[in-house]
Design a protein around this motif. Structure first.
Motif, mmCIF file in Angstrom:
data_model
loop_
_atom_site.group_PDB
_atom_site.id
_atom_site.type_symbol
_atom_site.label_atom_id
_atom_site.label_comp_id
_atom_site.label_asym_id
_atom_site.label_seq_id
_atom_site.Cartn_x
_atom_site.Cartn_y
_atom_site.Cartn_z
ATOM 1 N N ILE A 18 9.222 -22.640 41.513
ATOM 2 C CA ILE A 18 8.243 -22.421 42.587
ATOM 3 C C ILE A 18 7.009 -21.699 42.086
ATOM 4 O O ILE A 18 6.378 -20.943 42.791
ATOM 5 C CB ILE A 18 8.818 -21.596 43.756
ATOM 6 N N ILE A 59 4.359 -22.554 41.988
ATOM 7 C CA ILE A 59 3.210 -22.790 42.870
ATOM 8 C C ILE A 59 3.031 -21.699 43.920
ATOM 9 O O ILE A 59 1.961 -21.554 44.464
ATOM 10 C CB ILE A 59 3.288 -24.148 43.603
ATOM 11 N N ILE A 60 4.081 -20.959 44.211
ATOM 12 C CA ILE A 60 3.847 -19.896 45.196
ATOM 13 C C ILE A 60 3.902 -18.502 44.589
ATOM 14 O O ILE A 60 3.875 -17.522 45.288
ATOM 15 C CB ILE A 60 4.814 -19.957 46.388
ATOM 16 N N THR A 61 3.968 -18.419 43.295
ATOM 17 C CA THR A 61 4.116 -17.091 42.703
ATOM 18 C C THR A 61 2.788 -16.470 42.328
ATOM 19 O O THR A 61 2.705 -15.658 41.437
ATOM 20 C CB THR A 61 5.009 -17.114 41.450
ATOM 21 N N PHE A 111 -2.441 -14.768 45.838
ATOM 22 C CA PHE A 111 -1.191 -14.094 46.174
ATOM 23 C C PHE A 111 -0.571 -14.732 47.411
ATOM 24 O O PHE A 111 -1.218 -15.471 48.143
ATOM 25 C CB PHE A 111 -1.445 -12.602 46.421
ATOM 26 N N LEU A 112 0.692 -14.394 47.640
ATOM 27 C CA LEU A 112 1.378 -14.938 48.816
ATOM 28 C C LEU A 112 0.692 -14.510 50.099
ATOM 29 O O LEU A 112 0.752 -15.202 51.105
ATOM 30 C CB LEU A 112 2.827 -14.450 48.842
#
Lengths: 464, 464
Positions: free
Chosen positions: B20, B22-24, B45-46
Motif C-alpha cells: 500500500i 500508495i497511501i503511505t 500524508f494520509l
C-alpha cells in the motif's frame, strides 16, 4: 467528495482491516481463541505485553480473570468513579473498518504541520473535521472562531486560566491574582489544577458569589468555570458573574446528543470540548478550545506550545479518521430524527443515536431502582426537545448525582462511604460545599461490564 | 522471542504495508505521479487536506513549490533555527514496513492501560522497550529506576522543576521559591517555561554560580539544568552546584550515538530523554524521565496526570513499534562496530550507524567551510572513543555554535543578524549571556533539502 466518505486511496486499507481482524485487538490466534475472544470480557491489544510463554494474553476487564477472562471474580467492587467513556467501545467494534488507520513511520515526523506558519500545531484536516462535526450537530457556533487543540481538554483547563489571567489583570494594572471560581457542585479538576500549578497570576476562589463579595474592593478579576451540561449533575449551568472584569470558560465536554438535548448552537467566548466524550477515545488525549478573541487565541496557542509543543500528530491523524467515520455514518442513511431502543443501534453507523440510546436506557434503569428508595435520591433530569434528533428526548446524563437523604446515614461519615460499604465506589467530595458529604457521583458512561456490576450491587443494596 | 523481532500476528501487516505504498505518504495515484513522487521535495500524508479539485496535493518542503514540488523557489532563505530532526526521515523511508502500525478504532480507548493500577499511564510494552533500548545502547542506567513519560520532554522540563521545587523547599521550611538555574549557553526552554508558568514555588535564577552567591544566605534551594551533550554547543556539561539543597536535572536528549560518543551509562538522579532526538519523531510528542527517588517519581507522575492526563495511547503504540524496529534492525546483523560513509547506511536497518554517519558527514562539510574563515569560528568538538561503536568516532553534533569573531561585525547588531542578512536564519539569543550577541546556533539535524540550502547559502556567504 462527500463529507466523511472514504477516500479512494483508503479503500485498500478498509479491505485490509477487515482481513486482519486477528491483529485488531480481538484474537490473534483464531484457531485457539474461543468463539468470543477473551470471552467478551477483555481484549488483546497490539501492544499487549507478551506473557512468559511469548504469547500475548488477554487484558481482562475489571472483575474478570483467567487467560481468556472467563472467570468472574467474586465479591468484586463496582467501580464507577472515573468518567471513562467506554460505553462507546461496542460502536467502534461494529465500525472497525471505518475508524481504522495505518500510520507509516514517515507520517508527519516534523514538529510542524502544513498549517504551522504562525506557530500552530493543528493539521488543516483535523481543524476542518472539528468544524464540520460541530456544524453537523449544531452544538456550537464555530464561524469566525479560532480553534486551539490540546493534549486532552485537561491541558486546556489550565491553559484557559493562564491565558485569561494576565489579560484580566491588564485591564486593571497591578491587580492581585485573578480568582478562579466555580459554583458547586463543580468538576474537581478546575480546583485541583489551579491549586497544584500554584501560579502567581491566579488562585482558587471557590464559590463565585462569595468570592465576588469578599474581593469586591480589591481590584481582583474573576475567571468562572461553567460546565454545561454540568459535571456532576447534568444541569445546564449559567455563569453567576457577569460584571466587567469577569471571564467565563464554558466546559462543553458533555454538550453532545449522547448526554444532553441540543438546545442551540452555543456562541460563548471560550468553550472547551474533548474527543473523549464525543467518540469515546479518552486514551487519545485530544481536546479543543473554541475562542472568539484573537488575544486569547494567541495566549492559548503559546501556552500549548510551551507546555507540550502541540498535540501528537499520531493522535491528530487518528482523530481525523474517527471524526470522518462519525460524519460518514450519517452521510448515506442520513436521518437524524428520533431515537429508539439501544438494540436497534447496536450495529448502527449512527454514533449519536447509539450513544443516546445506551445512556438513556441506563438512566431508565437507575430511575427505576431509585424510585423504590426513600433514603437515596437521584437528580431530576427533564425530557426536552433536541434540535439534533428533532424530537423530545428522554434523559441520558453522563453521571448520576445521588443524595443520601437521611442525615442519620451519613453522620460522621459521607454518602460516598455509605455506598462504598455496599461495594460501590463512586467519586467522593471535592465538589465545593456540603454536597461533599451528602452526595456521591456515579459515572454512567462506563463500559458494559462495569455498568452491569454496578447494577448488580445497586439492586442488591437498595433491595436489602 | 528475540527482542524487537516482528510478532507473528504482524506479518500480514508488513506485507500489507509494502503493497500500500500508495497511501503511505508517497504517491496516492501512482499512474499520475512522477518517478519520484512530489519530486522528492514534498509528501502527501494520509491527512493532507484535499485541494479544491478533491484530490490531495503534495505538501512541499520549504523552498519548493508547484503541484509536484518540482519548482525550487528562488532566493529562499535557509532556515536552520529549529531542532527538527528530519535527517532521520530517509531511514524510515527505507524501513517503512518495520515501523508501520495499524490502529483499529477500539485500540486502548480507556484513560487507563493495564499498568495503571497506581495511576500510571504508560503501557508495559512501551516501558519494556524504553528500558531495552537504553540497555542496548548503554547510555543510561535504568535498573532500579522509575520511568515517567510525558507529552514530549517539553512537558517534563517544567514537570521536573515543579516536582523538585516543593521537595527542595521541604528541606528548609518556609524557604523562598527555588531558583531554577543553568550555565550559559543553555537551551532556552528552561528559562522560557520557568518564567511563563510564573509559579510561586520557583523562579528563574540565571547563571548558577552568580545565583548561588547572591542567594547564599536566603535559605534558597536550587534546581540546575544540565544538558549534556549541551544544546547548543555539544559540550559534555557538568553541574556547577553540588552543595546540599541543590538538585540537578540532566537533559540527555542528545546522548545517543547519533550526536555523541557514548562514554558510559549515565546514572544521574533525574534524566530526560525524548523520542524526537532518538527516532526523529518530533511530531509524536513523547519524552521520558528516568528517576531514582520514589518521591520525585510520585510527584512527576502526579504532575503529568494533572497537566495532560498521560500520553496519548496512539503515540505509545506507535513509539513501541518504532523502538522495536530500532532493536530489530540490529537483531539479525547485529554488529555495532565502526561507522563509515553515510551512503553505506542509506538503506540500512542500523539507525545509529545511519544517524551518526549523516551527522558526521554534515559536520565535516561545516568544518571545511569554516576553516577558510577568519571572521567566524565553529565550536571545537573532539573525536572520542564511543562504547557503542567500540571505536573512536569523529564528531557529529546536533548543532553548530558559531562565533562572530570580529567585534566590528556585530557592532549595534548580532551574529544572528550578520547571517540573517546573508539569508541564513539561525537561532538567536536567549542563551543567557553575552553569547547572545556574538554567537548563533545552526541546527544540523534538519531535513536534506533544508541542509542543502543551508550549505549553498553558507558557501556563498563565506566565499564572498
Amino acid at each position: 467528495m462527500a463529507a466523511g466518505s472514504p477516500r479512494d486511496e483508503e479503500k485498500p486499507l478498509l479491505h485490509y482491516v477487515s482481513s486482519i481482524k486477528i491483529i485488531t485487538g480481538r484474537a490473534r490466534h483464531p484457531q485457539k481463541a474461543a468463539a468470543i475472544p477473551c470471552s467478551g470480557h477483555g481484549r488483546v491489544f497490539l501492544d499487549t505485553i507478551l506473557a512468559a510463554n511469548g504469547e500475548p494474553s488477554c487484558e481482562c476487564n475489571r472483575c474478570f480473570a483467567g487467560t481468556d477472562c472467563s472467570s468472574k471474580i467474586k465479591n468484586c467492587n463496582a467501580k464507577v468513579d472515573s468518567g471513562d467513556p467506554m460505553f462507546l467501545e461496542p460502536f467502534w467494534d461494529a465500525n472497525a473498518e471505518a475508524g481504522a488507520v495505518v500510520i507509516p513511520p514517515v507520517h508527519r515526523m516534523s514538529y510542524l504541520t502544513e498549517a504551522t506558519a504562525e506557530g500552530r500545531r493543528i493539521t488543516l484536516e483535523l481543524e476542518r473535521l472539528i468544524r464540520q462535526v460541530h456544524e453537523f450537530v449544531g452544538n456550537a457556533v464555530i464561524k469566525d472562531k479560532f480553534i486551539v487543540i490540546g493534549t486532552g481538554s485537561m491541558e486546556l483547563i489550565n491553559a484557559a486560566v493562564a491565558s485569561l489571567a494576565p489579560i484580566a489583570s491588564n485591564t486593571l494594572p497591578k491587580s492581585p491574582p485573578a480568582l478562579v471560581v466555580s459554583r458547586a457542585p463543580y468538576y474537581q479538576a478546575y480546583q485541583m489544577q489551579t491549586e497544584f500549578f500554584a501560579s502567581t497570576q491566579y488562585i482558587w476562589g471557590g464559590e463565585p458569589s462569595i468570592a465576588a463579595k469578599k474581593f469586591a474592593n480589591t481590584g481582583s478579576t474573576f475567571i468562572e468555570f461553567v460546565a454545561a451540561p454540568n459535571n456532576p449533575d447534568a444541569s445546564m449551568k449559567e455563569p453567576e458573574l457577569k460584571f466587567n472584569g469577569s471571564f467565563t470558560v464554558f466546559d462543553r465536554a458533555y454538550y453532545w446528543p449522547h448526554y444532553s438535548p441540543i438546545f442551540k448552537a452555543m456562541d460563548d467566548d471560550v468553550m472547551l470540548f474533548t474527543l473523549s466524550k464525543l467518540t469515546g477515545h479518552a486514551g487519545s488525549r485530544l481536546g479543543w478550545a473554541i475562542v472568539k478573541d484573537p488575544k486569547v487565541y494567541a495566549r492559548l496557542s503559546q501556552y500549548v506550545l510551551l507546555n507540550t509543543n502541540g498535540v501528537s500528530h499520531d493522535t491528530q491523524l487518528r482523530a481525523s479518521r474517527l471524526l470522518r467515520a462519525v460524519l460518514e455514518g450519517y452521510s448515506t442513511t442520513g436521518a437524524k430524527t428520533g431515537v429508539r431502543d439501544p438494540q436497534v443501534y447496536a450495529k448502527s453507523q449512527h454514533i449519536f443515536h447509539f450513544a443516546q440510546s445506551v445512556m438513556n436506557s441506563r438512566w431508565q434503569k437507575l430511575e427505576k431502582i431509585f424510585a423504590r428508595s426513600m433514603q437515596f435520591s437521584l437528580q431530576y433530569v427533564e425530557a426536552q426537545q433536541c434540535n439534533f434528533f428533532k424530537a423530545i428526548i428522554s434523559p441520558s446524563p453522563a453521571y448520576a448525582w445521588v443524595k443520601c437523604e437521611d442525615p442519620g446515614l451519613i453522620m460522621n461519615s459521607s454518602c460516598f462511604n455509605v455506598f462504598k460499604n455496599a461495594g460501590i465506589i463512586g467519586r467522593a467530595g471535592g465538589y465545593g460545599d456540603e454536597r461533599d458529604n451528602s452526595y456521591v457521583r456515579f459515572a454512567l458512561l462506563i463500559g458494559n461490564d462495569d455498568f452491569d456490576n454496578f447494577m448488580e450491587h445497586l439492586n442488591k443494596f437498595l433491595t436489602e
